[in-house]
Scaffold this motif. Structure first.
Motif, PDB file in Angstrom:
ATOM      1  N   LYS A 161       0.883  -1.012   0.073  1.00  0.00           N
ATOM      2  CA  LYS A 161       0.096  -0.152   0.063  1.00  0.00           C
ATOM      3  C   LYS A 161       0.895   1.261   0.164  1.00  0.00           C
ATOM      4  N   GLN A 162       0.245   2.019  -0.999  1.00  0.00           N
ATOM      5  CA  GLN A 162       1.342   3.379  -1.088  1.00  0.00           C
ATOM      6  C   GLN A 162       0.491   4.720  -1.148  1.00  0.00           C
ATOM      7  N   LYS A 163       0.553   5.615  -0.279  1.00  0.00           N
ATOM      8  CA  LYS A 163      -0.324   6.775  -0.377  1.00  0.00           C
ATOM      9  C   LYS A 163       0.215   7.810  -1.291  1.00  0.00           C
ATOM     10  N   ASP A 164       1.582   8.102  -1.346  1.00  0.00           N
ATOM     11  CA  ASP A 164       2.269   8.873  -2.159  1.00  0.00           C
ATOM     12  C   ASP A 164       2.574   8.461  -3.348  1.00  0.00           C
ATOM     13  N   ARG A 165       1.818   8.533  -4.541  1.00  0.00           N
ATOM     14  CA  ARG A 165       1.781   7.908  -5.769  1.00  0.00           C
ATOM     15  C   ARG A 165       1.979   9.092  -6.732  1.00  0.00           C
ATOM     16  N   GLY A 166       2.400   8.829  -7.881  1.00  0.00           N
ATOM     17  CA  GLY A 166       2.305   9.826  -9.124  1.00  0.00           C
ATOM     18  C   GLY A 166       3.226  10.998  -8.619  1.00  0.00           C
ATOM     19  N   GLN A 167       4.215  10.917  -7.859  1.00  0.00           N
ATOM     20  CA  GLN A 167       5.152  12.213  -7.721  1.00  0.00           C
ATOM     21  C   GLN A 167       6.552  12.278  -8.687  1.00  0.00           C
ATOM     22  N   ILE A 168       6.630  13.314  -9.578  1.00  0.00           N
ATOM     23  CA  ILE A 168       7.753  13.595 -10.373  1.00  0.00           C
ATOM     24  C   ILE A 168       8.766  13.364  -9.669  1.00  0.00           C
ATOM     25  N   LYS A 169       9.020  13.927  -8.528  1.00  0.00           N
ATOM     26  CA  LYS A 169      10.233  13.983  -7.765  1.00  0.00           C
ATOM     27  C   LYS A 169      10.906  12.461  -7.564  1.00  0.00           C
ATOM     28  N   ASP A 170       9.856  11.499  -7.546  1.00  0.00           N
ATOM     29  CA  ASP A 170      10.466  10.110  -7.532  1.00  0.00           C
ATOM     30  C   ASP A 170      11.157   9.669  -8.649  1.00  0.00           C
ATOM     31  N   LEU A 171      10.846  10.105  -9.818  1.00  0.00           N
ATOM     32  CA  LEU A 171      11.352   9.840 -11.242  1.00  0.00           C
ATOM     33  C   LEU A 171      13.095  10.383 -11.190  1.00  0.00           C
ATOM     34  N   LEU A 172      13.014  11.474 -10.493  1.00  0.00           N
ATOM     35  CA  LEU A 172      14.437  12.217 -10.281  1.00  0.00           C
ATOM     36  C   LEU A 172      15.187  11.818  -9.175  1.00  0.00           C
ATOM     37  N   SER A 173      14.915  10.747  -8.465  1.00  0.00           N
ATOM     38  CA  SER A 173      15.406  10.529  -7.190  1.00  0.00           C
ATOM     39  C   SER A 173      16.774   9.892  -7.681  1.00  0.00           C
ATOM     40  N   SER A 174      17.619   9.572  -6.559  1.00  0.00           N
ATOM     41  CA  SER A 174      18.947   8.943  -6.909  1.00  0.00           C
ATOM     42  C   SER A 174      19.059   7.376  -7.591  1.00  0.00           C
ATOM     43  N   GLN A 175      17.793   6.938  -7.410  1.00  0.00           N
ATOM     44  CA  GLN A 175      17.738   5.551  -8.055  1.00  0.00           C
ATOM     45  C   GLN A 175      17.258   5.686  -9.587  1.00  0.00           C
ATOM     46  N   TYR A 176      16.710   6.759  -9.861  1.00  0.00           N
ATOM     47  CA  TYR A 176      16.124   6.898 -11.334  1.00  0.00           C
ATOM     48  C   TYR A 176      16.493   7.860 -12.201  1.00  0.00           C
ATOM     49  N   TRP A 177      17.324   8.870 -11.465  1.00  0.00           N
ATOM     50  CA  TRP A 177      17.385  10.181 -12.260  1.00  0.00           C
ATOM     51  C   TRP A 177      18.111   9.892 -13.706  1.00  0.00           C
ATOM     52  N   ARG A 178      19.186   9.056 -13.481  1.00  0.00           N
ATOM     53  CA  ARG A 178      20.046   8.798 -14.624  1.00  0.00           C
ATOM     54  C   ARG A 178      19.003   8.043 -15.811  1.00  0.00           C
ATOM     55  N   THR A 179      18.497   7.014 -15.580  1.00  0.00           N
ATOM     56  CA  THR A 179      17.566   6.392 -16.291  1.00  0.00           C
ATOM     57  C   THR A 179      16.402   7.516 -16.843  1.00  0.00           C
ATOM     58  N   THR A 180      15.910   8.174 -15.961  1.00  0.00           N
ATOM     59  CA  THR A 180      14.641   9.118 -16.684  1.00  0.00           C
ATOM     60  C   THR A 180      15.234  10.211 -17.339  1.00  0.00           C
ATOM     61  N   LEU A 181      16.363  10.795 -17.360  1.00  0.00           N
ATOM     62  CA  LEU A 181      17.000  11.717 -18.273  1.00  0.00           C
ATOM     63  C   LEU A 181      17.402  11.101 -19.479  1.00  0.00           C
ATOM     64  N   LEU A 182      17.947   9.936 -19.534  1.00  0.00           N
ATOM     65  CA  LEU A 182      18.349   9.103 -20.721  1.00  0.00           C
ATOM     66  C   LEU A 182      17.047   8.909 -21.412  1.00  0.00           C
ATOM     67  N   LEU A 183      15.980   8.292 -20.839  1.00  0.00           N
ATOM     68  CA  LEU A 183      14.682   7.979 -21.523  1.00  0.00           C
ATOM     69  C   LEU A 183      14.018   9.198 -22.248  1.00  0.00           C
TER      70      LEU A 183
END
Length: 542
Positions: free
Chosen positions: A297-319
């Motif tokens: 269960k996750q309440k904080d969904r659909g936040q663009i900051k998560d796409l640019l987190s340390s885990q995903y920022w490189r993948t997001t920018l390349l994509l």
């Protein structure tokens, strides 16, 4: 089904070897209490009580293995349900393809009927993509917060409404506004892939989304045939009306469309998710597996900051750049086709700018030969999809995308030479096959990279960034081409080469991996190495 367990750090995916003694069982439950924040719903052939336990055999439910929704879908497999879902979401994909393809035939017609300049024609195309770019993140955010199904239906109803109104536009200004509003509806189109991918077992995900992409190619071909038949007789207004037929058909059958069980589990709607999974199993003629389904269960969904987190920022920018290059090249090749065919090949286009026509008698309407060549180049999408279907699971997603970009660059090169109409048609046919294949791979790859809580937003933001490529493409293919064909081709070639390199440096290859339910999955996976004793007794990691 209302029981909530609030653990700390470790996700237990499958409980293969339950303890035998009561002491060991209690120890096992204490360890499970330390897993992720989740809900647990028991699946077993019997009657469930309010707490998700099998009332016919409580001891048996204690020993049930712990499953994720991915495990349930793997057990149910691919069957009749997925075929029906593919057809229904494919109708939406066909409709959007037709509405995009119509831009390549509507421009030359209105260029003559309304005496528009090449800049006005290009802007009429770009305003559709501007609407898509502005709305795609909004549809993605809404899909992550309120559900894939409702947002997809609303976006398609929006497209149908303004699509019909645009057929009655009295002047250029009105047409710009109405087609821009149609584009706002198109922004929800990528959620068809999000929804469909969340019902697919791992081994079938790549090829299944490739099968769905066939509907896009069918829509492009059907639109050319429809324009060939309607434009010379009924005119462009009737073409706009007939082109919404797939969307209208989708609306007629949308009541059958299910919500994603992954989304329902993420929002705590466990009963609804279980009912959907049982429906899938029933349609496929399979039995639901016994076990406890974990809902993250996750309440904080659909936040663009998560796409640019340390885990995903490189993948997001390349994509973002890869999506941009894909769509920029794809629509650029489509619009370049019309311009080159009307010029008689690259040799004619190389001769420089011709004066704008000052009256209808001087206009070059699309002829039967133009429609025929446009149809041939559009048919290139089918071998492109077939080619990518054969290699996507063999060499992986990232290498497949890179291959398509490099091959596109290679087949743009002959257009630098002075070649005739037939040769230009063949070269464009092959180039379009590869860029179409690459465009479909990115639709497979993107939902696999991100977790359920941000998957729709990721698709929406990537689609929005890609639409800036669509915005630029008409000006490059129709305006810049009249000034310098060599500069135009160099831009497409350079962009494709750069995108191909970026595909190869993507940090994650998703082929053969299951969809993430939550970002916590990855964190839990990282902790497994430090919890070997727990893993060996109660956990089977992927």
């Amino acid at each position: 089904m209302d029981c909530c367990i609030r653990p700390q750090s470790i996700l237990y995916k499958r409980w293969r070897n339950p303890p035998q003694s009561s002491e060991e069982r209690s120890e096992g439950w204490r360890r499970e209490d330390m897993s992720v924040d989740n809900k647990i719903c028991t699946i077993a052939p019997g009657i469930f009580d309010a707490e998700g336990e099998d009332s016919s055999n409580s001891y048996r439910s204690d020993e049930a293995e712990t499953l994720s929704v991915e495990d349930v879908l793997e057990t149910i497999g691919f069957g009749i349900f997925q075929w029906k879902l593919c057809f229904l979401t494919g109708l939406a994909w066909t409709g959007e393809s037709m509405e995009i393809m119509i831009l390549s035939v509507l421009g030359p017609q209105l260029h003559c009927d309304w005496r528009l300049s090449s800049f006005q024609v290009a802007f009429m195309t770009s305003v559709v993509f501007l609407g898509m770019a502005s709305s795609s993140p909004v549809w993605g955010n809404m899909s992550d917060k309120y559900g894939r199904k409702i947002c997809l239906i609303i976006s398609i109803c929006w497209s149908v409404f303004y699509g019909i109104l645009s057929a009655f536009a009295p002047a250029y200004g009105w047409l710009l506004v109405l087609r821009g509003l149609v584009g706002v509806g198109f922004g929800g189109g990528p959620q068809t892939v999000t929804l469909y991918s969340e019902f697919l077992p791992m081994k079938m995900r790549g090829i299944s989304i490739m099968m769905m992409s066939v509907f896009w190619s069918v829509g492009a071909v059907f639109e050319v045939l429809l324009a060939w038949w309607i434009m010379p007789t009924l005119g462009w207004r009737w073409l706009l009306i007939f082109s919404i037929t797939p969307f209208a058909t989708f609306i007629c059958f949308c009541s059958w469309l299910p919500e994603s069980p992954r989304f329902d589990l993420l929002t705590g709607n466990t009963e609804k998710a279980m009912a959907t999974l049982q429906r899938v199993a029933r349609d496929n003629g399979k039995t639901m597996p016994e076990g406890k389904v974990i809902a993250h269960k996750q309440k904080d969904r659909g936040q663009i900051k998560d796409l640019l987190s340390s885990q995903y920022w490189r993948t997001t920018l390349l994509l973002w750049f890869i999506w941009f290059a894909n769509v920029f090249s794809y629509f650029g090749i489509i619009m370049l086709t019309t311009t080159l065919l009307q010029s008689g090949g690259s040799c004619g286009a190389n001769q420089g700018t011709k004066p704008e026509p000052c009256c209808n008698l001087e206009c070059n309407y699309l002829t039967s030969d133009d429609y025929k060549d446009l149809l041939w180049t559009t048919l290139a999408e089918f071998p492109g999809v077939l080619f990518i279907t054969l290699i996507i699971d063999r060499i992986g997603r990232t290498k497949s995308m890179a291959t398509c970009f490099f091959m596109l660059s290679l087949f743009i090169l002959p257009l630098y030479a002075c070649i005739g109409r037939i040769s230009a048609t063949v070269v464009i046919f092959i180039a379009r096959a590869f860029i179409c294949g690459g465009l479909q791979v990115v639709f497979v790859y993107t939902p696999e990279v991100y977790p359920t809580e941000n998957r729709a937003l990721a698709m929406g933001t990537c689609s929005a960034v890609s639409k800036f490529g669509s915005l630029i493409a008409p000006f490059v293919s129709e305006v810049m081409l009249r000034k310098s064909m060599y500069l135009t081709l160099s831009i497409y070639c350079g962009c494709s080469l750069l995108a191909g390199i970026m595909c190869l440096i993507l940090p994650m290859e998703t082929s053969g991996k299951s969809l993430q339910e939550s970002t916590f999955n990855k964190e839990a996976g990282a902790n497994d190495h430090n919890n070997e004793s727990v893993k060996n007794t109660t956990l089977s990691q992927d």
